[in-house]
Design a protein around this motif. Structure first.
Motif, PDB file in Angstrom:
ATOM      1  N   GLU G  57       9.295  -4.951  -0.062  1.00 33.85           N
ATOM      2  CA  GLU G  57      10.575  -4.458  -0.579  1.00 33.85           C
ATOM      3  C   GLU G  57      10.353  -3.560  -1.785  1.00 33.85           C
ATOM      4  OE1 GLU G  57      13.853  -7.361  -0.093  1.00 33.85           O
ATOM      5  OE2 GLU G  57      14.191  -6.965  -2.223  1.00 33.85           O
ATOM      6  N   GLY G  58      11.020  -2.440  -1.811  1.00 32.64           N
ATOM      7  CA  GLY G  58      10.940  -1.559  -2.975  1.00 32.64           C
ATOM      8  C   GLY G  58       9.686  -0.710  -3.019  1.00 32.64           C
ATOM      9  N   LYS G  59       8.824  -0.873  -2.020  1.00 31.99           N
ATOM     10  CA  LYS G  59       7.658   0.015  -1.965  1.00 31.99           C
ATOM     11  C   LYS G  59       7.946   1.122  -0.960  1.00 31.99           C
ATOM     12  CE  LYS G  59       4.047  -2.923  -3.732  1.00 31.99           C
ATOM     13  NZ  LYS G  59       4.605  -4.305  -3.589  1.00 31.99           N
ATOM     14  N   SER G  60       7.517   2.329  -1.263  1.00 33.89           N
ATOM     15  CA  SER G  60       7.722   3.442  -0.331  1.00 33.89           C
ATOM     16  C   SER G  60       6.710   3.344   0.799  1.00 33.89           C
ATOM     17  CB  SER G  60       7.548   4.771  -1.064  1.00 33.89           C
ATOM     18  OG  SER G  60       6.191   4.911  -1.441  1.00 33.89           O
ATOM     19  N   VAL G  61       6.998   4.056   1.881  1.00 36.86           N
ATOM     20  CA  VAL G  61       6.088   4.042   3.022  1.00 36.86           C
ATOM     21  C   VAL G  61       4.705   4.525   2.611  1.00 36.86           C
ATOM     22  CG1 VAL G  61       5.594   5.134   5.240  1.00 36.86           C
ATOM     23  CG2 VAL G  61       7.875   4.234   4.774  1.00 36.86           C
ATOM     24  N   SER G  62       4.653   5.565   1.785  1.00 37.77           N
ATOM     25  CA  SER G  62       3.335   6.105   1.434  1.00 37.77           C
ATOM     26  C   SER G  62       2.568   5.096   0.570  1.00 37.77           C
ATOM     27  CB  SER G  62       3.479   7.454   0.724  1.00 37.77           C
ATOM     28  OG  SER G  62       4.112   7.261  -0.518  1.00 37.77           O
ATOM     29  N   GLN G  63       3.263   4.417  -0.325  1.00 37.43           N
ATOM     30  CA  GLN G  63       2.596   3.361  -1.095  1.00 37.43           C
ATOM     31  C   GLN G  63       2.039   2.286  -0.163  1.00 37.43           C
ATOM     32  OE1 GLN G  63       5.955   2.424  -3.715  1.00 37.43           O
ATOM     33  NE2 GLN G  63       4.721   2.982  -5.497  1.00 37.43           N
ATOM     34  N   LEU G  64       2.872   1.879   0.804  1.00 35.25           N
ATOM     35  CA  LEU G  64       2.437   0.829   1.732  1.00 35.25           C
ATOM     36  C   LEU G  64       1.216   1.276   2.526  1.00 35.25           C
ATOM     37  CD1 LEU G  64       5.926  -0.414   2.899  1.00 35.25           C
ATOM     38  CD2 LEU G  64       4.203  -1.735   1.640  1.00 35.25           C
ATOM     39  N   ILE G  65       1.252   2.529   2.993  1.00 35.44           N
ATOM     40  CA  ILE G  65       0.124   3.022   3.785  1.00 35.44           C
ATOM     41  C   ILE G  65      -1.163   3.007   2.955  1.00 35.44           C
ATOM     42  CG2 ILE G  65      -0.825   5.132   4.828  1.00 35.44           C
ATOM     43  CD1 ILE G  65       2.046   5.686   5.859  1.00 35.44           C
ATOM     44  N   ASN G  66      -1.035   3.424   1.708  1.00 33.21           N
ATOM     45  CA  ASN G  66      -2.205   3.402   0.827  1.00 33.21           C
ATOM     46  C   ASN G  66      -2.801   2.008   0.711  1.00 33.21           C
ATOM     47  OD1 ASN G  66      -2.392   6.032   0.200  1.00 33.21           O
ATOM     48  ND2 ASN G  66      -1.160   5.902  -1.693  1.00 33.21           N
ATOM     49  N   ILE G  67      -1.926   1.059   0.419  1.00 31.19           N
ATOM     50  CA  ILE G  67      -2.406  -0.304   0.206  1.00 31.19           C
ATOM     51  C   ILE G  67      -3.025  -0.885   1.471  1.00 31.19           C
ATOM     52  CG2 ILE G  67      -1.754  -2.628  -0.518  1.00 31.19           C
ATOM     53  CD1 ILE G  67       0.550  -1.379  -2.086  1.00 31.19           C
ATOM     54  N   VAL G  68      -2.299  -0.717   2.586  1.00 33.81           N
ATOM     55  CA  VAL G  68      -2.804  -1.286   3.839  1.00 33.81           C
ATOM     56  C   VAL G  68      -4.152  -0.652   4.206  1.00 33.81           C
ATOM     57  CG1 VAL G  68      -2.367  -1.514   6.324  1.00 33.81           C
ATOM     58  CG2 VAL G  68      -0.523  -1.946   4.681  1.00 33.81           C
ATOM     59  N   THR G  69      -4.248   0.657   4.017  1.00 35.12           N
ATOM     60  CA  THR G  69      -5.505   1.331   4.330  1.00 35.12           C
ATOM     61  C   THR G  69      -6.659   0.747   3.505  1.00 35.12           C
ATOM     62  OG1 THR G  69      -4.281   3.350   4.785  1.00 35.12           O
ATOM     63  CG2 THR G  69      -6.664   3.585   4.420  1.00 35.12           C
ATOM     64  N   ARG G  70      -6.418   0.562   2.225  1.00 33.78           N
ATOM     65  CA  ARG G  70      -7.467   0.034   1.353  1.00 33.78           C
ATOM     66  C   ARG G  70      -7.884  -1.380   1.764  1.00 33.78           C
ATOM     67  NH1 ARG G  70      -4.784   0.910  -3.554  1.00 33.78           N
ATOM     68  NH2 ARG G  70      -4.619  -1.335  -3.721  1.00 33.78           N
ATOM     69  N   MET G  71      -6.887  -2.184   2.124  1.00 34.49           N
ATOM     70  CA  MET G  71      -7.198  -3.547   2.558  1.00 34.49           C
ATOM     71  C   MET G  71      -7.913  -3.552   3.885  1.00 34.49           C
ATOM     72  SD  MET G  71      -3.770  -5.602   1.545  1.00 34.49           S
ATOM     73  CE  MET G  71      -3.509  -6.166  -0.148  1.00 34.49           C
ATOM     74  N   GLN G  72      -7.477  -2.625   4.754  1.00 35.30           N
ATOM     75  CA  GLN G  72      -8.110  -2.545   6.060  1.00 35.30           C
ATOM     76  C   GLN G  72      -9.615  -2.297   5.906  1.00 35.30           C
ATOM     77  OE1 GLN G  72      -7.134   0.835   8.450  1.00 35.30           O
ATOM     78  NE2 GLN G  72      -6.847  -0.377  10.325  1.00 35.30           N
ATOM     79  N   GLN G  73      -9.941  -1.495   4.906  1.00 38.02           N
ATOM     80  CA  GLN G  73     -11.357  -1.188   4.694  1.00 38.02           C
ATOM     81  C   GLN G  73     -12.141  -2.405   4.222  1.00 38.02           C
ATOM     82  OE1 GLN G  73     -10.643   2.016   2.085  1.00 38.02           O
ATOM     83  NE2 GLN G  73     -10.225   3.489   3.725  1.00 38.02           N
ATOM     84  N   ARG G  74     -11.449  -3.359   3.623  1.00 34.90           N
ATOM     85  CA  ARG G  74     -12.122  -4.607   3.230  1.00 34.90           C
ATOM     86  C   ARG G  74     -12.157  -5.631   4.350  1.00 34.90           C
ATOM     87  NH1 ARG G  74      -8.997  -6.584  -1.700  1.00 34.90           N
ATOM     88  NH2 ARG G  74      -8.093  -4.578  -2.248  1.00 34.90           N
ATOM     89  N   ASP G  75     -11.646  -5.214   5.535  1.00 38.47           N
ATOM     90  CA  ASP G  75     -11.638  -6.120   6.701  1.00 38.47           C
ATOM     91  C   ASP G  75     -10.745  -7.337   6.503  1.00 38.47           C
ATOM     92  OD1 ASP G  75     -13.153  -4.715   8.533  1.00 38.47           O
ATOM     93  OD2 ASP G  75     -15.038  -5.403   7.663  1.00 38.47           O
ATOM     94  N   SER G  76      -9.770  -7.212   5.625  1.00 34.63           N
ATOM     95  CA  SER G  76      -8.857  -8.345   5.420  1.00 34.63           C
ATOM     96  C   SER G  76      -7.849  -8.414   6.555  1.00 34.63           C
ATOM     97  CB  SER G  76      -8.056  -8.144   4.120  1.00 34.63           C
ATOM     98  OG  SER G  76      -8.912  -7.954   3.031  1.00 34.63           O
ATOM     99  N   ASN G  77      -7.342  -9.632   6.796  1.00 29.92           N
ATOM    100  CA  ASN G  77      -6.109  -9.754   7.558  1.00 29.92           C
ATOM    101  C   ASN G  77      -4.974  -9.445   6.595  1.00 29.92           C
ATOM    102  OD1 ASN G  77      -7.338 -10.384   9.935  1.00 29.92           O
ATOM    103  ND2 ASN G  77      -7.292 -12.615   9.531  1.00 29.92           N
ATOM    104  N   ILE G  78      -3.940  -8.786   7.095  1.00 26.65           N
ATOM    105  CA  ILE G  78      -2.916  -8.247   6.208  1.00 26.65           C
ATOM    106  C   ILE G  78      -1.550  -8.754   6.618  1.00 26.65           C
ATOM    107  CG2 ILE G  78      -1.785  -6.103   5.444  1.00 26.65           C
ATOM    108  CD1 ILE G  78      -4.562  -4.741   6.089  1.00 26.65           C
ATOM    109  N   LEU G  79      -0.748  -9.131   5.596  1.00 24.97           N
ATOM    110  CA  LEU G  79       0.627  -9.547   5.834  1.00 24.97           C
ATOM    111  C   LEU G  79       1.528  -8.764   4.884  1.00 24.97           C
ATOM    112  CD1 LEU G  79       3.030 -11.411   6.619  1.00 24.97           C
ATOM    113  CD2 LEU G  79       2.135 -13.079   4.987  1.00 24.97           C
ATOM    114  N   VAL G  80       2.468  -7.996   5.435  1.00 24.03           N
ATOM    115  CA  VAL G  80       3.477  -7.322   4.617  1.00 24.03           C
ATOM    116  C   VAL G  80       4.797  -8.053   4.824  1.00 24.03           C
ATOM    117  CG1 VAL G  80       4.561  -5.138   4.010  1.00 24.03           C
ATOM    118  CG2 VAL G  80       2.273  -5.151   5.041  1.00 24.03           C
ATOM    119  N   THR G  81       5.425  -8.537   3.748  1.00 28.95           N
ATOM    120  CA  THR G  81       6.715  -9.233   3.878  1.00 28.95           C
ATOM    121  C   THR G  81       7.850  -8.314   3.442  1.00 28.95           C
ATOM    122  OG1 THR G  81       6.615 -10.086   1.624  1.00 28.95           O
ATOM    123  CG2 THR G  81       5.645 -11.456   3.355  1.00 28.95           C
ATOM    124  N   ARG G  82       9.063  -8.718   3.762  1.00 28.45           N
ATOM    125  CA  ARG G  82      10.270  -7.967   3.374  1.00 28.45           C
ATOM    126  C   ARG G  82      10.168  -6.494   3.735  1.00 28.45           C
ATOM    127  NH1 ARG G  82      13.650 -11.365  -0.355  1.00 28.45           N
ATOM    128  NH2 ARG G  82      12.767 -13.356   0.259  1.00 28.45           N
TER     129      ARG G  82
END
Lengths: 252, 252, 252, 252, 252, 252, 252, 252
Positions: G57-82
């Motif tokens: 919530e309150g994060k823009s799509v581009s912010q979300l993409i940045n974060i998810v991309t960075r986490m993806q590179q760490r091989d994490s499982n990812i959960l985005v809520t709201r």
């Protein structure tokens, strides 16, 4: 001019051009500032060399353009707060020398260099990235008022090590502004780490029982750290102005 | 002692009496203050030469006697806040050198002269005589912390001339504390008269929709004067401590 | 007509065209106004020669057109409050003789000259330019009800000299309406400057802990100035109507 | 005296006994009332020939005796509000000419006859007998300020016939004060019956969700009758003072 | 079927097809309604011959279509409440036999005639035209549940004569529902006029300190008329269902 | 008598002893009940044969004695609610035929047998033993008004089996009153078990965030069981009176 | 690396490359985690093998993409809520391996199989279908953290039989999360049915006096069932994380 | 016995002593526990070997004596919470084997040794000494329920080093209860230090805008640390019982 006017009137009395009765009558009806109480309006002098401030929320673009134009003619530096990006675009089109800070939603227009005025630097701490807009409004305001600012972001109390790693920066500041939403606990912790004045700014960040900042506001008012002070919810400008009052102080 | 302890340990390591691994283990388990981070507990140093503070409300006489006795042995100056007159009598019987301020409900015991520490004086303004107890708590606290105080009482906004007559005193102060109940409007007016930091203290004075200080608290948080800060309802101590943080500041 | 109807019935009884029992029965079932208590509905007479009032918020354009048309046929002067500009355009298209006040969001349609009815003038004071819409609603209402109005704008308590410069205007008014948001302190100050009735109107201007006007409302209810009265948040119409009740008064 | 002092100073200037600079300096430091702005403190003149008012709650007996004695020496008529019966007994012992109203909890001391000042009479209506204390405080206050009062008690909205039977009395009044607790509905009904100004006073009567008068306060602020105004919960004094402002009015 | 299932099981036990232990086991795991406690789910039986009710707010059109279709197959009469006009159009396209009430925002679909079930009629009173939507929701609900309804609109307490003219209608009703916003005073007055049960429904109509119905809710809970009961803000459906419980009652 | 008076007046008119004008004048000034609208005051008739009710809280013993004595002379049955035990002793000393219920804090004085008036019995359910006082106030009230009551105590929702074991009793009642503090969940569960009217009474039992009954009140207003109605916090009397309105009903 | 750095420093001391004083100085200024207190940041380890969580919530799509991309590179499982459905579409376009749950408004991206970590299963109970989104957020969160979940929906307290039919499922769970809006009564009933830990989640479902979840929140905090705990309104994620803390526990 | 009764009935059916119809009838009327659902009343079994709990507040001494006597006869261990010292003395006189904890205001009477039941220990943390009573209530409760407790007192967030020095103790616990008043920030910090379940208990400690624990409650509900849960203000017992539910858990 006004003291002159008063002096002129009294001289007229002394020199017989005015009667005592006429003088009394004139004294009664002069605007207050005309009889030397112009220091009441300290705002102007306070901001001189710094910035004129406009609260942008709820003002139409045309109203904003009018005000900025008028100020521009006075050669003031100008700060518009709470300005959304749409209105900002319109302002930037007309005043290309201006700058818009997307995070802080501030528009600034410099017409003369900002004169440094602070005794020390102001640390502006934001608990989370969501608190950044309010912190940034404080940052821009403080800088426009002539102060040096250090921003410290994302140091919430649930991950203490991040905050503690910044202890030195905090202890170096002359004034600390702490911006936090949710439970608003960060100022309590910071207040225990520094001996400088700490101004707490609750933000409307959070949901449910955060009640748009009430939880944070109450948390800060009830802080167990002695000597914190608090400003209104989301009031980054107010916190910066309070820091300005503190940091401006010469020995008096 | 603690820095000594750390030094001792590091010396043992240097001299081969401890292995590197043992040193790491010890570092992990030392209390924080033992490894030189005692500056976190700034409270003690802050108050040194000033006063130790005890919140008297809700503590029994015997608890208070214990604490005061212990502090007395450390040669501290002592300030007990929120002390009702019955408990005060018991304390005065045991500590005849102490003083009780009936208005401010504070007990003070000086064991060494208070060292002046402020850069300027603190003006403490009370809107009405009913706000005096909270203002007095601030006054006593500020004085115990080494500051010079000027009290200005009964200058509510419904009789502006009384306040305006004190403009000069207000403008002379390095920090202004404004104590007001009911609608809490006084800090807004004072904030327009001075450029120094203004700390607003809402009091629980009033009835009906004053809601024990909520009306005044909200009034102060929403002040149209820029850069006011606010402390908790009736928190004279907190306001004085915030003024202390401000007035203490060396250029930093 | 109604008193006539009652008279007719009683005459019928006297003249034997109705029995006592029939009269009792009729008395029971007549609408109240039919038996001479029509003065209960004073609203109509009050507004006669003045204006019919419609609360525009939440009404559709077609509903508004219906009501205005019906009133137009009765030759009433018409006041629509809380009308947004879109609906106003539709009304103006149909009733080109009408006028829309963009600030006050009022639509007025005069069909006969307004009869002056007040004993004195009404001063309407707005703390800031943001409070203008509510003040303007009061202004338009008061004028439609036959009163002379003087508007005084942007005289907030943080810049006292602006207010004090208007003291004379304030003291000349028969009734003073003070419109303020944020901390709502202005009425307290004005209440100390004038001896006329002062009606305080809190506005929803402000943010954070202003709570949409609650802070201002509480401030006004708890004013330290004696004898202020308060109306609902943003209720410019209500304040004007209260001023109308006061200013209308003949010696009674 | 003060205008004399100003006159004297200006005469000194005219006659060469003071320089222009000295005059300016003196003007700056004279108390405001000394330079002819004494009309700001209208309170004294307002109450002249009427009464000095003391808020008795929270004042000790000895404080009260001091104040009353001082006022007595000025030959003022005196009104003490919110005085409990114990303190009243002490005052009566010292000032046997005083009177204590048990219901309204007011103490009055007349030293000169009250000068009638109102244009009409004030009707003071209490919804239930439990609301009587607040209504009586209003009654005593209004009478001390020189107004004629008619009290109407126990006319709650759940028994309309009792209220309607008093319609004529209500319609005769120049100002109507309506005191009600619980749901606070009575002012709405009265507001529909009269065209005079109506001042609503919520009382803290009720229990549970009455929330010590909040329910009544909200009810009155939201009245569907146009042009009601409201004072603080239990504020009988304030309502009477507002009625005084209204009823005092000469054409202005 | 369920009682049959229980009977079958017990018969199996009696006839030796099940052991006692097996029976106990089955009893433990049968859904409650299977062992004859289906009367717990009185809702179904209550509504039988009346209507199935769906709360439309927050449900998507497709969800609504699914539910209505399923109910239609059971030959139920159907009531959808809180349905906006857009969704209503979609439903009407699919279920052309349905009816949409624009005021009450209800959709109804009759598949069998409504069986009259009430002992008397239900009077549904709305203080103002703005309260009509909530009143209408109550009206439609009550009719779908088999009750006769009389609607009485625009009888607010500020114009008593309009209400009093309807006294007879009110006194004829077996149950009275009173719907009011703003100060919520109408139920108190009605409660004094009738001896039947009175159910008060606060509405969110009003502004400022109406707080979306809280003022009206508190007013109703604190009514000075004995024996009123209250439902949630805007809960026309709930009031009608409560009236249904009352009016349904046979002597029991 | 009153109808007689009206009849007499009309007869006088018919017979020429009064003019039409005189009749109109008299009609205007007769108390409403004198012209046949005495049914407005239904309270008296409602309670006839039942009980006169006095709210004891806040009344002094002498006031209570006066009222009870006056009622005793009218041969009324008398119910005093909210009476503490001290005052009760004084009343019992003077009226030894009275009875005091310690739990319900009610005093009753029977002067004639209570006439049974209900169509069915009233079940009064208390969630916990702490809720008993409020439930008992309801019980005593209902019995004084002529209804048969069954009390069911200590059946909170955290121990469902205790409640379910009483299902039959609940389903037998014509009206169910459910008294609960804390989370106020019991009425929701009961509302699902019975089809009769359910009146929920929140109590101020609980601590912390129970907020003296607000939690329970909100819980009940938001019940997921359809058709519950709610009375004020701790209002056992009001619930019983509402049940009386319901249970009294003849087919109408 | 950090422990290495500390080790290196201590080795340098031991070997004489650093003096004791230099070591002390370095110790003071090392970030905390550098001296082995990295266990403070347990969050990372806690979630390891489970999921990284982003509040959408309150994060823009581009912010979300940045974060998810960075986490993806760490091989994490990812959960985005709201996460609303519009943003979800943008994420799904870029991360087609992700999954979006429309009800729970969660986006999940698995990069490695989820390691089961719970000692038992978690039952997640929703009172009504409207509470499903919050319950589903809890479900998805719990599963991402490695727990087995059983969802139980539509078992509100007004239809007890539906809940009781699920008793066995409830009693089987290691932790029970109960999600309910309106009066929030369900956790009290469930708390009486099971001995496992029960976490109550109030939802903002309801209208009027539900006050966006306050009614449910207060209901849950005041539950008469012992040992319930509560999380913030609509905080399905928080409830799941609390259940995770409980269910994760090894004997310790 | 109950299962026996059911078995007996079914046997009677099988053997022909009861008809199917009679069996159905009996099944309907058996109390729930008689058909094997006695597990609903888990409370008894839960507490077995642990303690019976009595809420002492609002109960008279004689009521308490009755209850304790009855429990004593059942050989239960007994815990009375919220017991003031006066009542405690009376209980101790009669039950000299009992113990009263002055801080926690608990009375305990052991009749058999407490059986240890927890999987790990429970850490109970109090922010300040004023929070000790609530923490102690939790401690005594947890011990009576068979758990091992470690108390950690006076570790408020304004003096972080005191808390950090206890990190190891905190990380060792199976469950952590954190008790704090004022701003309620401590649980957020603790939640970041441990991975075990954290139960936050707000206390009513504080003044002014602490609002008797509301500030702390909101702070805890809005904690930025994931997975905290909260109980009611001052509810030490509830927190301990929740910890008991968690710590009791076998793998399930």
């Amino acid at each position: 001019m006004n003291p002159d006017k008063l002096k002129e009137m009294l001289t007229d009395l002394r020199d017989g051009r005015l009667s005592v009765e006429q003088s009394i009558e004139r004294l009664k009806h002069l605007p207050f500032e005309d009889i030397g109480i112009a220091m009441i309006d300290h705002h102007r002098s306070l901001r001189q060399g710094a910035a004129e401030v406009i609260f942008g929320e709820g003002k139409s673009v045309s109203q904003l353009i009018n005000i900025v134009t008028r100020m521009q003619q006075r050669d003031s530096n100008i700060l518009v707060t709470r300005l959304n990006s749409e209105k900002a675009e319109d302002l930037l089109a007309l005043f290309p020398a201006g700058e818009y800070d997307t995070d802080g939603r501030t528009f600034t227009l410099l017409q003369s260099p900002i004169v440094p005025r602070g005794r020390g630097s102001i640390a502006i701490v934001a608990a989370g990235t969501s608190d950044l807009p309010v912190a940034r409004e404080a940052t821009v305001t403080a800088r426009m008022l002539g102060h040096q600012v250090e921003e410290i972001v994302d140091v919430g109390v649930a991950g203490l090590h991040r905050l503690l790693a910044r202890t030195e920066s905090l202890q170096r500041a002359a004034v600390v502004i702490v911006v936090a939403g949710m439970e608003g606990a960060l100022p309590s912790v910071v207040g225990g780490l520094v001996s400088a004045p700490v101004i707490a700014v609750p933000t409307s960040i959070g949901y449910g029982a955060a009640f748009n900042g009430i939880a944070a506001l109450l948390g800060m008012l009830n802080s167990c750290a002695s000597g914190l002070t608090v400003v209104n919810i989301d009031n980054g400008f107010g916190a910066a102005f309070a820091a300005h009052r503190i940091n401006l102080q010469e020995n008096s």
